[in-house]
Design a protein around this motif. Structure first.
Motif, PDB file in Angstrom:
ATOM      1  N   ALA A 151       0.822  -1.207   0.000  1.00  0.00           N
ATOM      2  CA  ALA A 151       0.000   0.000   0.000  1.00  0.00           C
ATOM      3  C   ALA A 151       0.856   1.259   0.000  1.00  0.00           C
ATOM      4  O   ALA A 151       0.504   2.265  -0.626  1.00  0.00           O
ATOM      5  N   ALA A 152       2.000   1.211   0.690  1.00  0.00           N
ATOM      6  CA  ALA A 152       2.880   2.380   0.734  1.00  0.00           C
ATOM      7  C   ALA A 152       3.424   2.727  -0.641  1.00  0.00           C
ATOM      8  O   ALA A 152       3.584   3.909  -0.987  1.00  0.00           O
ATOM      9  N   TYR A 156       2.841   6.270  -2.522  1.00  0.00           N
ATOM     10  CA  TYR A 156       3.952   7.080  -3.066  1.00  0.00           C
ATOM     11  C   TYR A 156       3.668   7.489  -4.509  1.00  0.00           C
ATOM     12  O   TYR A 156       3.893   8.640  -4.897  1.00  0.00           O
ATOM     13  N   LEU A 157       3.167   6.550  -5.314  1.00  0.00           N
ATOM     14  CA  LEU A 157       2.832   6.880  -6.702  1.00  0.00           C
ATOM     15  C   LEU A 157       1.690   7.887  -6.770  1.00  0.00           C
ATOM     16  O   LEU A 157       1.669   8.762  -7.642  1.00  0.00           O
ATOM     17  N   ALA A 158       0.734   7.780  -5.861  1.00  0.00           N
ATOM     18  CA  ALA A 158      -0.380   8.729  -5.865  1.00  0.00           C
ATOM     19  C   ALA A 158       0.093  10.146  -5.540  1.00  0.00           C
ATOM     20  O   ALA A 158      -0.432  11.126  -6.076  1.00  0.00           O
ATOM     21  N   HIS A 159       1.086  10.239  -4.676  1.00  0.00           N
ATOM     22  CA  HIS A 159       1.596  11.561  -4.306  1.00  0.00           C
ATOM     23  C   HIS A 159       2.563  12.126  -5.340  1.00  0.00           C
ATOM     24  O   HIS A 159       2.546  13.324  -5.618  1.00  0.00           O
ATOM     25  N   ASN A 160       3.434  11.277  -5.900  1.00  0.00           N
ATOM     26  CA  ASN A 160       4.524  11.766  -6.743  1.00  0.00           C
ATOM     27  C   ASN A 160       4.423  11.339  -8.205  1.00  0.00           C
ATOM     28  O   ASN A 160       5.067  11.965  -9.056  1.00  0.00           O
ATOM     29  N   GLY A 161       3.657  10.280  -8.469  1.00  0.00           N
ATOM     30  CA  GLY A 161       3.579   9.793  -9.836  1.00  0.00           C
ATOM     31  C   GLY A 161       4.882   9.142 -10.279  1.00  0.00           C
ATOM     32  O   GLY A 161       5.824   8.966  -9.494  1.00  0.00           O
ATOM     33  N   ALA A 169       0.579  12.002 -10.863  1.00  0.00           N
ATOM     34  CA  ALA A 169       0.169  12.094  -9.455  1.00  0.00           C
ATOM     35  C   ALA A 169      -1.291  12.539  -9.389  1.00  0.00           C
ATOM     36  O   ALA A 169      -1.702  13.450 -10.097  1.00  0.00           O
ATOM     37  N   ILE A 170      -2.046  11.871  -8.534  1.00  0.00           N
ATOM     38  CA  ILE A 170      -3.485  12.171  -8.448  1.00  0.00           C
ATOM     39  C   ILE A 170      -3.855  12.896  -7.161  1.00  0.00           C
ATOM     40  O   ILE A 170      -5.009  13.284  -6.983  1.00  0.00           O
ATOM     41  N   CYS A 171      -2.890  13.106  -6.260  1.00  0.00           N
ATOM     42  CA  CYS A 171      -3.238  13.685  -4.968  1.00  0.00           C
ATOM     43  C   CYS A 171      -3.578  15.169  -5.052  1.00  0.00           C
ATOM     44  O   CYS A 171      -4.176  15.704  -4.116  1.00  0.00           O
ATOM     45  N   GLN A 172      -3.187  15.817  -6.134  1.00  0.00           N
ATOM     46  CA  GLN A 172      -3.603  17.211  -6.290  1.00  0.00           C
ATOM     47  C   GLN A 172      -5.103  17.316  -6.517  1.00  0.00           C
ATOM     48  O   GLN A 172      -5.733  18.291  -6.120  1.00  0.00           O
ATOM     49  N   GLN A 173      -5.688  16.307  -7.161  1.00  0.00           N
ATOM     50  CA  GLN A 173      -7.133  16.291  -7.373  1.00  0.00           C
ATOM     51  C   GLN A 173      -7.855  15.580  -6.231  1.00  0.00           C
ATOM     52  O   GLN A 173      -8.847  16.076  -5.710  1.00  0.00           O
ATOM     53  N   PHE A 174      -7.357  14.413  -5.845  1.00  0.00           N
ATOM     54  CA  PHE A 174      -7.991  13.605  -4.789  1.00  0.00           C
ATOM     55  C   PHE A 174      -7.220  13.803  -3.485  1.00  0.00           C
ATOM     56  O   PHE A 174      -6.579  12.874  -2.975  1.00  0.00           O
ATOM     57  N   ASP A 176      -8.317  14.506  -0.290  1.00  0.00           N
ATOM     58  CA  ASP A 176      -8.866  13.793   0.871  1.00  0.00           C
ATOM     59  C   ASP A 176      -8.578  12.300   0.777  1.00  0.00           C
ATOM     60  O   ASP A 176      -8.255  11.658   1.793  1.00  0.00           O
ATOM     61  N   PHE A 177      -8.716  11.766  -0.420  1.00  0.00           N
ATOM     62  CA  PHE A 177      -8.440  10.349  -0.628  1.00  0.00           C
ATOM     63  C   PHE A 177      -7.002  10.023  -0.243  1.00  0.00           C
ATOM     64  O   PHE A 177      -6.731   9.034   0.462  1.00  0.00           O
ATOM     65  N   CYS A 178      -6.062  10.847  -0.667  1.00  0.00           N
ATOM     66  CA  CYS A 178      -4.654  10.583  -0.388  1.00  0.00           C
ATOM     67  C   CYS A 178      -4.335  10.728   1.095  1.00  0.00           C
ATOM     68  O   CYS A 178      -3.524   9.973   1.643  1.00  0.00           O
ATOM     69  N   GLN A 179      -4.956  11.679   1.747  1.00  0.00           N
ATOM     70  CA  GLN A 179      -4.717  11.842   3.178  1.00  0.00           C
ATOM     71  C   GLN A 179      -5.205  10.634   3.970  1.00  0.00           C
ATOM     72  O   GLN A 179      -4.527  10.172   4.904  1.00  0.00           O
ATOM     73  N   GLU A 180      -6.349  10.099   3.596  1.00  0.00           N
ATOM     74  CA  GLU A 180      -6.897   8.951   4.325  1.00  0.00           C
ATOM     75  C   GLU A 180      -6.070   7.691   4.101  1.00  0.00           C
ATOM     76  O   GLU A 180      -5.797   6.944   5.044  1.00  0.00           O
ATOM     77  N   ILE A 181      -5.653   7.455   2.863  1.00  0.00           N
ATOM     78  CA  ILE A 181      -4.865   6.241   2.621  1.00  0.00           C
ATOM     79  C   ILE A 181      -3.470   6.371   3.237  1.00  0.00           C
ATOM     80  O   ILE A 181      -2.886   5.378   3.686  1.00  0.00           O
ATOM     81  N   SER A 182      -2.928   7.589   3.290  1.00  0.00           N
ATOM     82  CA  SER A 182      -1.623   7.781   3.935  1.00  0.00           C
ATOM     83  C   SER A 182      -1.724   7.506   5.433  1.00  0.00           C
ATOM     84  O   SER A 182      -0.851   6.843   6.021  1.00  0.00           O
ATOM     85  N   GLY A 183      -2.780   7.995   6.069  1.00  0.00           N
ATOM     86  CA  GLY A 183      -2.968   7.721   7.489  1.00  0.00           C
ATOM     87  C   GLY A 183      -3.170   6.246   7.772  1.00  0.00           C
ATOM     88  O   GLY A 183      -2.677   5.724   8.783  1.00  0.00           O
ATOM     89  N   ALA A 184      -3.877   5.566   6.876  1.00  0.00           N
ATOM     90  CA  ALA A 184      -4.091   4.122   7.059  1.00  0.00           C
ATOM     91  C   ALA A 184      -2.772   3.357   6.985  1.00  0.00           C
ATOM     92  O   ALA A 184      -2.535   2.428   7.774  1.00  0.00           O
ATOM     93  N   VAL A 185      -1.895   3.755   6.066  1.00  0.00           N
ATOM     94  CA  VAL A 185      -0.601   3.075   5.939  1.00  0.00           C
ATOM     95  C   VAL A 185       0.258   3.309   7.179  1.00  0.00           C
ATOM     96  O   VAL A 185       0.919   2.386   7.676  1.00  0.00           O
ATOM     97  N   VAL A 186       0.249   4.529   7.700  1.00  0.00           N
ATOM     98  CA  VAL A 186       1.011   4.816   8.918  1.00  0.00           C
ATOM     99  C   VAL A 186       0.498   3.974  10.086  1.00  0.00           C
ATOM    100  O   VAL A 186       1.285   3.401  10.862  1.00  0.00           O
ATOM    101  N   ALA A 187      -0.820   3.864  10.238  1.00  0.00           N
ATOM    102  CA  ALA A 187      -1.389   3.052  11.316  1.00  0.00           C
ATOM    103  C   ALA A 187      -1.014   1.584  11.162  1.00  0.00           C
ATOM    104  O   ALA A 187      -0.748   0.889  12.152  1.00  0.00           O
ATOM    105  N   SER A 188      -0.955   1.110   9.928  1.00  0.00           N
ATOM    106  CA  SER A 188      -0.577  -0.286   9.702  1.00  0.00           C
ATOM    107  C   SER A 188       0.875  -0.550  10.085  1.00  0.00           C
ATOM    108  O   SER A 188       1.199  -1.582  10.677  1.00  0.00           O
TER     109      SER A 188
END
Length: 206
Positions: A151-152, A156-161, A169-174, A176-188
Motif C-alpha cells: 500500500a505504501a 507514493y505513486l499517488a503523491h509523486n507519480g 500524481a493524483i493527490c492534487q485532485q484527490f 482527501d483520498f490521499c490523506q486517508e490512505i496515507s494515514g491508514a498506511v502509517v497506522a498499519s
C-alpha cells in the motif's frame, strides 16, 4: 627436711590430653549456611505478560483503525456531471483491497490472542503458550508488513507519480483520498512495530 619444697609436679600424659576437648568449640564451616531470600518465581514474567496484553490492545487499535480508514476511503470530484465523474475508491486497486483484508485479519488475531496472553499472566512459568504466540506473531508480522509495504508503494505513486511510466500524481485532485490512505498506511506500520515488540517480549519471557 625443711629446705626442700613439698610441691608435686603433675604432668599430663598424652592420652589424657587427647581425651580433653575445649569447652567452646568453634562452629564448623559446613554448619554455616548463608541466608538468601528467594525472589518469588515468575514475578518479572508476570509483569511482561501484563505489558503483552497492553501491547495487544494497542495493536488491535492500530490494525483495526488502518483497515477501517482504508476501507471507508472514497472521494468523488464534484465538478463533473453525474454521468461522467472521477471517483477514487480503495477497491479500485488490489493492493488496497489486500491491505484491508490483512489488517482486519491482524486485528482479529490480536483480539483472539488476548486470552492466551492472560493465561501467561496467571501461569507465567508455562512455555507452550509463549512459543505459540511467538510463532503466530511472526506470521502476522509478515502478513501486515507485506500489506503495508504494498500500500505504501501505491501511496507514493499517488503523491509523486512516475514520469517514466507515464503515471501522473493524483493527490492534487484527490486530496482527501490521499490523506486517508496515507494515514491508514502509517497506522498499519504502527501495528507492525507493536507485533515486533510482542515477539521480543515473548522471547524475554522464555
Amino acid at each position: 627436711m625443711e629446705g626442700e619444697s613439698t610441691a608435686v609436679n603433675i604432668t599430663e600424659t598424652p592420652k589424657e590430653r587427647k581425651g580433653k576437648a575445649p569447652l567452646l568449640a568453634p562452629p564448623s564451616s559446613s554448619t554455616i549456611k548463608p541466608i538468601v531470600q528467594k525472589a518469588p518465581k515468575g514475578g518479572y514474567k508476570r509483569g511482561l505478560a501484563v505489558f503483552d496484553v497492553v501491547l495487544r490492545l494497542a495493536g488491535i487499535g492500530a490494525a483495526l483503525g488502518a483497515a477501517i480508514a482504508m476501507g471507508s476511503t472514497d472521494q468523488t470530484l464534484p465538478f463533473f456531471t453525474q454521468f461522467f465523474q472521477f471517483k477514487a475508491q480503495f477497491d479500485d486497486l488490489p493492493a488496497f483491497t489486500f491491505f484491508v483484508i490483512a489488517n482486519a485479519i491482524t486485528a482479529a488475531y490480536l483480539a483472539l490472542s488476548i486470552p492466551i496472553s492472560i493465561v501467561c499472566i496467571i501461569r507465567p512459568q508455562l512455555v507452550a503458550p509463549r512459543v505459540l504466540l511467538i510463532f503466530l506473531d511472526i506470521v502476522m508480522v509478515a502478513l501486515t508488513t507485506s500489506a503495508a509495504g504494498g500500500a505504501a508503494s501505491i501511496v507514493y505513486l499517488a503523491h509523486n507519480g512516475n514520469s517514466d511510466a507515464n503515471w501522473p500524481a493524483i493527490c492534487q485532485q484527490f486530496n482527501d483520498f490521499c490523506q486517508e490512505i496515507s494515514g491508514a498506511v502509517v497506522a498499519s506500520f504502527l501495528a507492525v512495530v507493536v507485533l515486533m515488540c510482542l515477539i521480543v517480549l515473548s522471547a524475554f519471557s522464555l
